[in-house]
Each structure stands twice: as structure tokens, then as C-alpha cells.
Design a protein around this motif. Structure first.
Motif, PDB file in Angstrom:
ATOM      1  N   ARG A 108     -14.982 154.255  62.607  1.00 23.74           N
ATOM      2  CA  ARG A 108     -14.057 154.811  61.623  1.00 23.74           C
ATOM      3  C   ARG A 108     -14.650 154.602  60.234  1.00 23.74           C
ATOM      4  NH1 ARG A 108      -7.649 154.411  61.853  1.00 23.74           N
ATOM      5  NH2 ARG A 108      -8.208 156.032  63.350  1.00 23.74           N
ATOM      6  N   PHE A 109     -14.898 155.735  59.543  1.00 23.19           N
ATOM      7  CA  PHE A 109     -15.471 155.699  58.197  1.00 23.19           C
ATOM      8  C   PHE A 109     -14.389 155.976  57.163  1.00 23.19           C
ATOM      9  CE2 PHE A 109     -19.312 156.582  60.673  1.00 23.19           C
ATOM     10  CZ  PHE A 109     -20.232 155.741  60.063  1.00 23.19           C
ATOM     11  N   GLU A 110     -14.620 155.461  55.957  1.00 20.97           N
ATOM     12  CA  GLU A 110     -13.764 155.757  54.814  1.00 20.97           C
ATOM     13  C   GLU A 110     -14.653 156.162  53.644  1.00 20.97           C
ATOM     14  OE1 GLU A 110     -10.500 153.655  51.797  1.00 20.97           O
ATOM     15  OE2 GLU A 110     -11.125 152.659  53.646  1.00 20.97           O
ATOM     16  N   PHE A 111     -14.326 157.310  53.027  1.00 18.34           N
ATOM     17  CA  PHE A 111     -15.109 157.770  51.886  1.00 18.34           C
ATOM     18  C   PHE A 111     -14.989 156.771  50.743  1.00 18.34           C
ATOM     19  CE2 PHE A 111     -14.399 162.051  53.838  1.00 18.34           C
ATOM     20  CZ  PHE A 111     -15.737 162.291  54.128  1.00 18.34           C
ATOM     21  N   ALA A 112     -16.111 156.541  50.065  1.00 20.78           N
ATOM     22  CA  ALA A 112     -16.139 155.510  49.036  1.00 20.78           C
ATOM     23  C   ALA A 112     -15.525 155.973  47.723  1.00 20.78           C
ATOM     24  CB  ALA A 112     -17.584 155.054  48.802  1.00 20.78           C
ATOM     25  N   LYS A 113     -15.625 157.264  47.396  1.00 22.70           N
ATOM     26  CA  LYS A 113     -15.236 157.698  46.061  1.00 22.70           C
ATOM     27  C   LYS A 113     -14.036 158.633  46.061  1.00 22.70           C
ATOM     28  CE  LYS A 113     -17.144 159.569  41.767  1.00 22.70           C
ATOM     29  NZ  LYS A 113     -18.335 160.135  41.102  1.00 22.70           N
ATOM     30  N   ARG A 114     -14.116 159.720  46.829  1.00 25.58           N
ATOM     31  CA  ARG A 114     -13.069 160.744  46.763  1.00 25.58           C
ATOM     32  C   ARG A 114     -12.778 161.249  48.170  1.00 25.58           C
ATOM     33  NH1 ARG A 114     -17.728 163.513  44.727  1.00 25.58           N
ATOM     34  NH2 ARG A 114     -17.105 163.054  42.590  1.00 25.58           N
ATOM     35  N   PRO A 115     -11.603 161.845  48.377  1.00 28.37           N
ATOM     36  CA  PRO A 115     -11.282 162.357  49.717  1.00 28.37           C
ATOM     37  C   PRO A 115     -12.094 163.605  50.051  1.00 28.37           C
ATOM     38  CG  PRO A 115      -9.521 162.887  48.175  1.00 28.37           C
ATOM     39  CD  PRO A 115     -10.472 161.993  47.447  1.00 28.37           C
ATOM     40  N   GLY A 151     -19.069 171.075  48.236  1.00 23.47           N
ATOM     41  CA  GLY A 151     -18.449 170.341  49.330  1.00 23.47           C
ATOM     42  C   GLY A 151     -16.970 170.617  49.485  1.00 23.47           C
ATOM     43  N   MET A 152     -16.390 171.409  48.592  1.00 23.13           N
ATOM     44  CA  MET A 152     -14.983 171.771  48.721  1.00 23.13           C
ATOM     45  C   MET A 152     -14.800 172.843  49.794  1.00 23.13           C
ATOM     46  SD  MET A 152     -13.440 171.886  44.848  1.00 23.13           S
ATOM     47  CE  MET A 152     -12.968 170.389  44.013  1.00 23.13           C
ATOM     48  N   ASN A 181      -3.919 178.535  53.859  1.00 31.29           N
ATOM     49  CA  ASN A 181      -2.676 177.769  53.968  1.00 31.29           C
ATOM     50  C   ASN A 181      -2.782 176.482  53.156  1.00 31.29           C
ATOM     51  OD1 ASN A 181      -1.787 179.725  55.835  1.00 31.29           O
ATOM     52  ND2 ASN A 181      -2.767 178.625  57.517  1.00 31.29           N
ATOM     53  N   SER A 182      -1.636 175.969  52.721  1.00 31.24           N
ATOM     54  CA  SER A 182      -1.611 174.739  51.930  1.00 31.24           C
ATOM     55  C   SER A 182      -2.053 173.561  52.792  1.00 31.24           C
ATOM     56  CB  SER A 182      -0.199 174.493  51.390  1.00 31.24           C
ATOM     57  OG  SER A 182      -0.180 173.312  50.625  1.00 31.24           O
ATOM     58  N   PRO A 183      -3.160 172.892  52.451  1.00 32.43           N
ATOM     59  CA  PRO A 183      -3.699 171.817  53.298  1.00 32.43           C
ATOM     60  C   PRO A 183      -3.377 170.431  52.749  1.00 32.43           C
ATOM     61  CG  PRO A 183      -5.380 172.611  51.825  1.00 32.43           C
ATOM     62  CD  PRO A 183      -4.082 173.230  51.380  1.00 32.43           C
ATOM     63  N   THR A 184      -3.838 169.426  53.467  1.00 36.48           N
ATOM     64  CA  THR A 184      -3.783 168.033  53.029  1.00 36.48           C
ATOM     65  C   THR A 184      -5.172 167.434  53.168  1.00 36.48           C
ATOM     66  OG1 THR A 184      -3.146 167.317  55.256  1.00 36.48           O
ATOM     67  CG2 THR A 184      -1.368 167.743  53.683  1.00 36.48           C
ATOM     68  N   PRO A 207     -10.644 169.529  48.296  1.00 35.62           N
ATOM     69  CA  PRO A 207      -9.770 168.694  47.467  1.00 35.62           C
ATOM     70  C   PRO A 207     -10.462 168.246  46.183  1.00 35.62           C
ATOM     71  CG  PRO A 207     -10.702 167.399  49.246  1.00 35.62           C
ATOM     72  CD  PRO A 207     -11.208 168.790  49.442  1.00 35.62           C
ATOM     73  N   THR A 208      -9.663 168.035  45.145  1.00 32.35           N
ATOM     74  CA  THR A 208     -10.170 167.494  43.895  1.00 32.35           C
ATOM     75  C   THR A 208     -10.299 165.981  44.014  1.00 32.35           C
ATOM     76  OG1 THR A 208      -7.914 167.386  43.024  1.00 32.35           O
ATOM     77  CG2 THR A 208      -9.180 169.388  42.574  1.00 32.35           C
ATOM     78  N   ASP A 209     -10.658 165.327  42.908  1.00 33.25           N
ATOM     79  CA  ASP A 209     -10.877 163.875  42.953  1.00 33.25           C
ATOM     80  C   ASP A 209      -9.614 163.106  43.320  1.00 33.25           C
ATOM     81  OD1 ASP A 209     -13.444 164.375  42.269  1.00 33.25           O
ATOM     82  OD2 ASP A 209     -13.249 163.787  40.163  1.00 33.25           O
ATOM     83  N   ASP A 210      -8.435 163.663  42.991  1.00 32.49           N
ATOM     84  CA  ASP A 210      -7.186 162.973  43.328  1.00 32.49           C
ATOM     85  C   ASP A 210      -6.597 163.449  44.652  1.00 32.49           C
ATOM     86  OD1 ASP A 210      -6.535 165.494  42.547  1.00 32.49           O
ATOM     87  OD2 ASP A 210      -5.038 164.914  41.042  1.00 32.49           O
ATOM     88  N   GLY A 211      -7.325 164.299  45.387  1.00 30.24           N
ATOM     89  CA  GLY A 211      -6.863 164.725  46.705  1.00 30.24           C
ATOM     90  C   GLY A 211      -5.998 165.966  46.710  1.00 30.24           C
ATOM     91  N   THR A 212      -5.727 166.557  45.549  1.00 27.58           N
ATOM     92  CA  THR A 212      -4.891 167.750  45.498  1.00 27.58           C
ATOM     93  C   THR A 212      -5.744 169.011  45.626  1.00 27.58           C
ATOM     94  OG1 THR A 212      -5.031 167.813  43.081  1.00 27.58           O
ATOM     95  CG2 THR A 212      -3.196 166.586  44.067  1.00 27.58           C
ATOM     96  N   PHE A 213      -5.075 170.145  45.839  1.00 24.78           N
ATOM     97  CA  PHE A 213      -5.744 171.437  45.969  1.00 24.78           C
ATOM     98  C   PHE A 213      -5.280 172.363  44.849  1.00 24.78           C
ATOM     99  CE2 PHE A 213      -6.595 169.657  50.025  1.00 24.78           C
ATOM    100  CZ  PHE A 213      -7.691 170.327  50.549  1.00 24.78           C
ATOM    101  N   LEU A 214      -6.187 173.203  44.378  1.00 29.33           N
ATOM    102  CA  LEU A 214      -5.893 174.150  43.310  1.00 29.33           C
ATOM    103  C   LEU A 214      -5.487 175.481  43.925  1.00 29.33           C
ATOM    104  CD1 LEU A 214      -9.033 173.462  41.059  1.00 29.33           C
ATOM    105  CD2 LEU A 214      -6.799 172.344  40.945  1.00 29.33           C
ATOM    106  N   LYS A 215      -4.337 175.995  43.502  1.00 31.11           N
ATOM    107  CA  LYS A 215      -3.902 177.309  43.971  1.00 31.11           C
ATOM    108  C   LYS A 215      -4.428 178.379  43.028  1.00 31.11           C
ATOM    109  CE  LYS A 215       0.125 179.968  45.466  1.00 31.11           C
ATOM    110  NZ  LYS A 215       1.611 180.007  45.612  1.00 31.11           N
ATOM    111  N   THR A 216      -5.095 179.367  43.595  1.00 32.09           N
ATOM    112  CA  THR A 216      -5.710 180.409  42.779  1.00 32.09           C
ATOM    113  C   THR A 216      -5.705 181.717  43.558  1.00 32.09           C
ATOM    114  OG1 THR A 216      -7.716 181.017  41.581  1.00 32.09           O
ATOM    115  CG2 THR A 216      -8.001 179.817  43.629  1.00 32.09           C
ATOM    116  N   VAL A 217      -6.392 182.716  42.989  1.00 38.39           N
ATOM    117  CA  VAL A 217      -6.469 184.056  43.591  1.00 38.39           C
ATOM    118  C   VAL A 217      -7.935 184.402  43.801  1.00 38.39           C
ATOM    119  CG1 VAL A 217      -6.003 186.519  43.259  1.00 38.39           C
ATOM    120  CG2 VAL A 217      -4.302 184.816  42.559  1.00 38.39           C
ATOM    121  N   ALA A 218      -8.269 184.880  44.997  1.00 35.69           N
ATOM    122  CA  ALA A 218      -9.617 185.373  45.286  1.00 35.69           C
ATOM    123  C   ALA A 218      -9.691 186.833  44.843  1.00 35.69           C
ATOM    124  CB  ALA A 218      -9.939 185.230  46.763  1.00 35.69           C
TER     125      ALA A 218
END
Length: 710
Positions: free
Chosen positions: A703-710, A617-618, A623-626, A570-581
Motif C-alpha cells: 500500500r503506497f501513499e503519495f508524498a505530495k499531492r493526490p 498527470g491530470m 462525470n464528477s470524480p473523487t 485533481p489539483t494540489d488540494d484534491g479538487t477538480f476544475l469544471k470547464t468546457v471542452a
């Protein structure tokens, strides 16, 4: 050097009206132009002939072919039997065919195929006075297309179009009707050849391209390369090790320029296994299998002066150290590492073994000063041990923890300097490996010149650490080969101990045999049916390619190409980039398919703006994840100085390839004490907060929570 001869003119040549000049006759004039003169630039290359080229000549020819392929954007044309000025070389079929075979083998070593192989005759005829002339009868020129030695890629498809079969039948009928217009293979018929070579970007042909070292051996009598075989056991084992026309290819000679019976028994084919008559065990021969199911990953840790890089350099290069850093310098990555002698990054190095347990030399058989590349080691190996060189200095401890966490290690080598007692870093490394459940192998280094009392003290201290309750290992000293078989299946309770010296070579043979006999512990091949998951460990920007991510295939399979759509994030806002390998590499070998258990590189199609969002770390998913910011973890607090954990405690967490800060939101005690201690879970004295406090020996669910990004 044959093939780069310049145009010859023999003014003393004689004319004979009764005898046809032989193809190799020195008196034959080569002054009959059949094609335009060669251009130094462009994708067209002229060759007179290639006859038993030396290894250095083969490398020059390979470099030349790469240049021509680059000039033609992946395609080039070779005119064989033609001088540089375009004149016919007037050679017979056998000479031209052998030259075409060598060029096709060179193309095969460069992941290229021959799309078309045309043999041309009757361009040169003999005049009434016996002098060679250019034929004016264009209809009399014979042009015959022969099948390439390794196929043109179409033969490797599972299905063949019915139209292609009809075309083949028509060709057979036509050739049966018009026998007169066929290529004559006997001596006395001047022949030239046109080869069209195409680079294959996606590795569709064979997982193991042929090494040039095999071609260096003098070739014996070979077939025309047109017969077909149905299984791997009927492959013609000619001296060049090239296989046959249906695309089956034997691998590189494990002994450099000599092909032995062992190498023939483990020859490489496409998607098949080969069973030796004297051994009931089926041996998969695909290089993809070698880099996944037969790849043992070993983490090498130890104190800063233990000699980790030196040991890895000695094992992988098959050369002893000089005592002044020669071995470690050969594998170090950065300049400051070479100058200081301290490793600051986590790197991996391949060590190959043949099927009989013989290690593959890390130096090139032809150029002694050149080390073998990863792809050369992978092609020759039946089993591979990936040695991960980790930092030993205390200030690089986070890098070491990340390397052990993300390395998917099967085993670990704990290196101890025999001249000094183990330090607190040795204890940290032991606790780290045991907390990840990784079996440990203890290696004492620098035993040459080590005083007896120092060795005894070091062993006593290490054995004491191994027998401690938090480690729970029983040391087992390896003195002979039988000891290796004894502890092979008991590494969960035993800790094998080796005494080695990289200067004298003492104990290295036993260590190599131990590494070869280690069974595969992590079965990533069992996760092929799961959704694709690629863990990103590093990011590169390659000119002409774009964004490239390297990492480990944790689950599933992926076929790269124009239709291979993946999600990166995920990116800093939690979204995923769709691309081609677009393409993939394993061990620097271009491939079209990657599977779980392999370390690979993926080339992604991303714009300049999207490239900036990539980070370590990405993950790459099919499949489209969350994404998520919170997770639950069961933790066990190890020994430490004044370590207490309570709610809102912030820690730096390592989860596979993910490493970032997280704080504890909730703590729940688990009634299980690993260290046998009596933890106090109450708040500190005088603290009004009734939160739970964890101390060394405590076990809890947090239970942990990430401090900066997902």
C-alpha cells in the motif's frame, strides 16, 4: 496565373450587329461594372476564372482563402466571373461552374463549407449595335441558388426538418411554373457566381478533408454535383476524387497526383464501410477508425548510440540516412538534441500504410524537400504505426520509463548497435518492456561496414539476454517474408530479430512489412461504453485559443462543443476544475468527436488563474470524480544492486501518465516467486524492527501513499 488577371482593354475590338460575341472571345470588352471594385482587405475576393491550376497555384489560392476567412472571422465571399475593378468578365456558365467547383474543393480542404452558391445571369445584354450593355431591367436578372458540391452541413444531419422539405417542394413547384427564369447552361449567356464560404470549427462534415494534391490532376468531365447516391459504391469516381452532393467524399490520392484502383477501392466515406468485390473483408474507411482501431503504437528504445531517432526518421520520411545525422535531424524537437545527437524527450511520429501494405512516402510529392505533416499521412493511410522515440541515455531513464508507462504501447523495438555488445541500458530496457508485458522486436542497426566478429559477438550477447529466465524469449532471425508470417502470432514467446542499415537500406523493407503485419494488441475500442477518461500528458497555452491539453483517450467518447462540460484534475488540494471542452484535434485534424484509443488535444475554457493549476498527470473526466492519496499495488522487485524495500521506503512511481513520489505504508507478502529465487523477508541483521524486507525476486502487495499531492 488565371484568376489574378488584371482588367483587359482591347481598343481594336470590332462591333458586329449580327453575331453575338462568344464568352471567350478576346475582343469582348470587360468594362461593364456590376459590383464595386475589389478591396485588398476584407473578406471579399474576386476571381475571373480558374482553369486547370497547377499545384503551386492551388496552394496560393488556399492561402488566399485562409486570409479572407480570417478577415471575415470565419466567413468570406467569392465573386467568380468578375474583374478586380468590379467589371463583368463575360464568361459562360460552364467556365464559371468549373471555377466554383475548384474553389469549393479548396474550401473543403480547409475544413470549410459553401453555405450559398448563387448563379447570376442576364446582367449583361447585347445592344442594338451588338455591343454588350448593362441591363436596366432588374426584374429580368436571373439569380438561382444551386446546391453546393459537398452540401452545406445540413445534409449530414440525421433528421431533416419538415419545413425544409416543404420549402424544397415549393421551390420545385415554382421552378416548374416559371421555366423562363432559369439559368441557361449553354454557351453565349454571360454568367457570374457568388460563393459564401464558412469555416467549420467543429469537424462536422467528414473525418477526411480532401487533399489539394488530388485537385492538381487535370479534371475530366464531371457532373453538376446535384445527383444523390445512396451508398458509397455508387460514388462518381471522377479524376478529382471529390464525390457528390450528398457529402460523400473520397480521400486523398495515395499516389500524389494519380488515382489508382487501389485508392478507389479504399475511398473514404462518411460513417460507412466499403467492401471490395475481390475481398470479403470489410474495410472501415473513417480516419477516426484509422487513428484508433487501426493504429499500432510501437515504443522504440535502446542504448544512446543505437540509432533510434535515425531509424524513425528513415522509416517516416522514406529517405536513407547520409551517415551524418540527416534522418535524425528531421524529427528531433529541440536545438540541444540536434547539436548533441541525443534525444531527451519522448516524441511520437506517424508512419502510414495503404491497404496493400505499401508504405506512404514521408515526403511531399510536389515539394521534395517538404515532409508530409501528420494530417496528410493520416488522411492517406489505411493503417498507421505510431513510433514513439524515447531517450536512450542513462540520465534520461526516468523519461524513458514514463514514455513506456504512458505510451499504451502495443509492441516495442529494442535497438542494438551491431558494432558494440549490448550495455546495461539494453538490459534495463528489455526488463522494462517485459515487466509491462510488451512484446519485443530486436533490431540490429549500423550493419553497414560492421566487422563480422563484432556482429557475431553482439548477437550472442543479445540472445543470451533474451533467453534469461526473467525475459524468457526465444530469438527468431527474420531473413525473408515467410519468416514474418511464421512469427506473427507467437510474439509472446518469440523475439523477431532484424539486421538493418539506415544508410544502405538493408533490412528496412522486411522491418516495414513486419510493422504492417503486426496485429492490434490493445483493444481500446472495446472501452467506448465506459465513462470518458482522458490522460493529460502535456499542457500548452495557444494564443487565441487558450489552454490546450494533449494526451490519450483511455476510455469512453466525448463530443466537444459549447455544451461539453468536463472535469479536470485533481489539483494540489484534491479538487477538480469544471470547464468546457471547446474543440479537439486528432493528428492535427480538427474534429468534433474523440473516442478511446486516440491521441488527441483538447481546448479547455479556463481563466488565467485556473490555467496555473493545470499540470501533467491530470485526467479529464465527464462525470464528477473523487481523488485519493493511497493505492494498493502488486510489485515484483527486479534485479538490482543492493535493492531492499521495507516499510516507509520512498519510491518514484509511474502509473500510466502519473509519476510522483510515494512511500510504502504496508507490505504484504505474496507466495509467488517470479525469478525462482529464495527471497529473505526478514529484517536486516541487528535491526530491532520486525518489518518485512523485499529483495530482488520478491513479490508483494504494497500500500503506497503519495508524498505530495493526490
Amino acid at each position: 496565373n488565371i484568376g489574378l488577371w488584371k482588367k483587359e482593354k482591347n481598343v481594336n475590338s470590332t462591333k458586329d450587329t449580327t453575331v453575338m460575341p462568344q464568352p471567350h472571345c478576346a475582343k469582348a470588352k470587360r468594362s461593364l461594372p456590376v459590383v464595386p471594385a475589389e478591396d485588398e482587405d476584407g473578406n471579399t475576393e474576386y476571381k475571373r476564372q480558374l482553369h486547370n491550376p497547377s499545384p503551386s497555384r492551388l496552394r496560393s489560392l488556399a492561402t488566399q482563402m485562409v486570409y479572407r476567412l480570417d478577415e471575415g472571422k470565419g466567413r468570406c465571399i467569392y465573386f467568380i466571373g468578375v474583374e478586380d475593378d468590379g467589371c463583368h468578365s463575360m464568361l459562360d456558365y460552364a467556365t464559371i461552374s468549373e471555377s466554383a467547383r475548384i474553389l469549393e474543393c479548396i474550401a473543403r480542404s480547409l475544413n470549410a463549407v459553401v453555405l450559398e452558391r448563387k448563379m447570376i445571369q442576364n446582367e449583361i445584354i447585347m445592344g442594338e449595335d451588338g455591343a454588350p450593355l448593362i441591363s436596366s431591367d432588374k426584374d429580368g436578372v436571373i439569380v438561382e441558388t444551386e446546391p453546393p458540391l459537398f452540401g452545406n452541413g445540413r445534409l449530414f444531419n440525421d433528421q431533416v426538418d419538415s419545413n425544409e422539405i416543404d420549402k424544397e417542394d415549393e421551390k420545385e413547384e415554382k421552378s416548374a411554373i416559371d421555366i423562363a427564369k432559369t439559368i441557361r447552361k449553354e454557351a453565349g449567356f454571360y454568367t457570374r457566381c457568388e460563393l459564401t464560404v464558412q469555416r467549420v470549427e467543429t469537424h462536422l462534415l467528414d473525418p477526411s478533408p480532401v487533399s489539394l494534391s488530388v485537385l492538381a490532376k487535370k479534371s475530366s468531365s464531371i457532373t453538376d454535383g446535384t445527383e444523390e447516391t445512396k451508398d458509397a459504391t455508387s460514388l462518381p469516381t471522377d479524376s478529382s476524387g471529390m464525390g457528390n452532393a450528398n457529402g460523400s467524399v473520397e480521400g486523398s490520392s495515395p499516389h500524389g497526383l494519380e488515382l489508382s484502383s487501389e485508392s478507389t477501392a479504399t475511398g473514404r466515406t462518411i460513417g460507412e464501410t466499403k467492401t471490395d468485390s475481390g475481398n470479403d473483408e470489410e474495410k472501415p474507411v473513417s480516419i477516426s477508425e484509422t487513428l484508433s482501431s487501426r493504429n499500432i503504437r510501437v515504443a522504440v528504445v535502446g542504448n544512446v548510440d543505437a540509432g533510434k531517432s535515425t531509424l524513425i526518421g528513415t522509416l517516416t520520411t522514406s529517405g536513407l540516412d547520409d551517415g551524418r545525422g540527416r534522418s535524425r535531424t528531421s524529427i528531433m524537437k529541440h536545438r540541444h538534441e540536434i547539436e548533441s545527437g541525443r534525444t531527451s524527450t519522448a516524441t511520437s511520429h506517424l508512419m502510414g500504410f495503404r491497404s496493400n501494405g505499401e508504405p506512404i512516402g514521408g515526403r511531399d510529392q510536389i515539394r521534395a524537400n517538404k515532409h508530409k505533416t501528420e494530417d496528410e499521412v493520416a488522411r492517406e493511410s489505411f493503417r498507421i504505426v505510431t513510433l514513439m522515440d524515447l531517450a536512450g541515455h542513462e540520465k534520461y531513464l526516468k523519461t524513458t520509463i514514463h514514455g513506456v508507462s504512458s505510451g499504451m504501447s502495443d509492441y516495442s523495438l529494442i535497438l542494438v548497435n551491431s558494432r558494440h555488445p549490448p550495455t546495461h541500458m539494453t538490459q534495463h530496457h528489455l526488463n522494462l518492456c517485459c515487466s509491462f508485458g510488451i512484446p519485443v522486436i530486436v533490431v540490429f542497426t549500423k550493419i553497414d561496414g560492421c566487422p563480422e566478429h563484432a556482429m557475431k559477438t553482439s548477437k550472442q550477447e543479445v540472445f543470451k539476454l533474451l533467453r534469461a529466465p526473467d525475459i524468457g524469449k526465444k530469438p527468431f532471425v527474420i531473413r525473408k517474408e515467410q519468416d514474418i508470417a511464421t512469427c506473427a502470432g507467437k510474439l509472446h514467446t518469440l523475439a523477431p530479430v532484424f539486421d538493418t542499415s539506415c544508410v544502405t537500406g538493408e533490412g528496412l523493407d522486411l522491418l516495414r512489412k513486419m510493422l504492417f503485419s503486426l496485429p492490434k494488441r490493445r483493444r481500446h475500442e472495446n472501452k467506448r461504453n465506459r465513462p470518458f477518461e482522458f490522460l493529460v500528458e502535456d499542457i500548452f497555452n495557444v494564443p487565441g485559443v487558450g489552454s490546450v491539453v494533449s494526451g490519450f483517450v483511455n476510455a469512453g467518447e466525448l463530443s466537444v462543443g459549447a455544451n461539453s462540460h468536463v472535469f479536470v484534475g485533481p489539483t494540489d488540494d484534491g479538487t477538480f476544475l469544471k470547464t468546457v471542452a471547446k474543440s479537439a484535434h486528432i493528428a492535427r485534424i480538427n474534429t468534433g468527436h474523440i473516442t478511446s484509443g486516440q491521441s488527441a488535444c483538447l481546448a479547455l475554457s479556463l481563466s488565467k488563474d485556473l490555467r496555473k493549476k493545470l499540470r501533467r498527470g491530470m485526467v479529464v473526466l465527464r462525470n464528477s470524480p473523487t481523488s485519493t492519496r493511497e493505492f494498493d499495488a502488486e510489485i515484483c522487485v527486479l534485479k538490482g544492486e543492493g535493492t531492499t524495500i521495507r516499510r516507509s521506503y520512498q519510491a518514484y512511481v509511474h502509473i500510466l501518465n502519473v509519476r510522483q513520489s510515494a512511500f510504502a505504508k504496508n507490505i504484504e507478502i505474496i507466495n509467488n516467486n517470479v525469478l525462482g529465487l529464495t527471497p529473505s523477508h526478514g529484517p536486516p541483521l541487528g535491526d530491532d524492527d520486525d518489518g518485512i524486507v523485499l529483495r530482488p525476486g520478491s513479490r508483494a502487495k504494497v500500500r503506497f501513499e503519495f508524498a505530495k499531492r493526490p
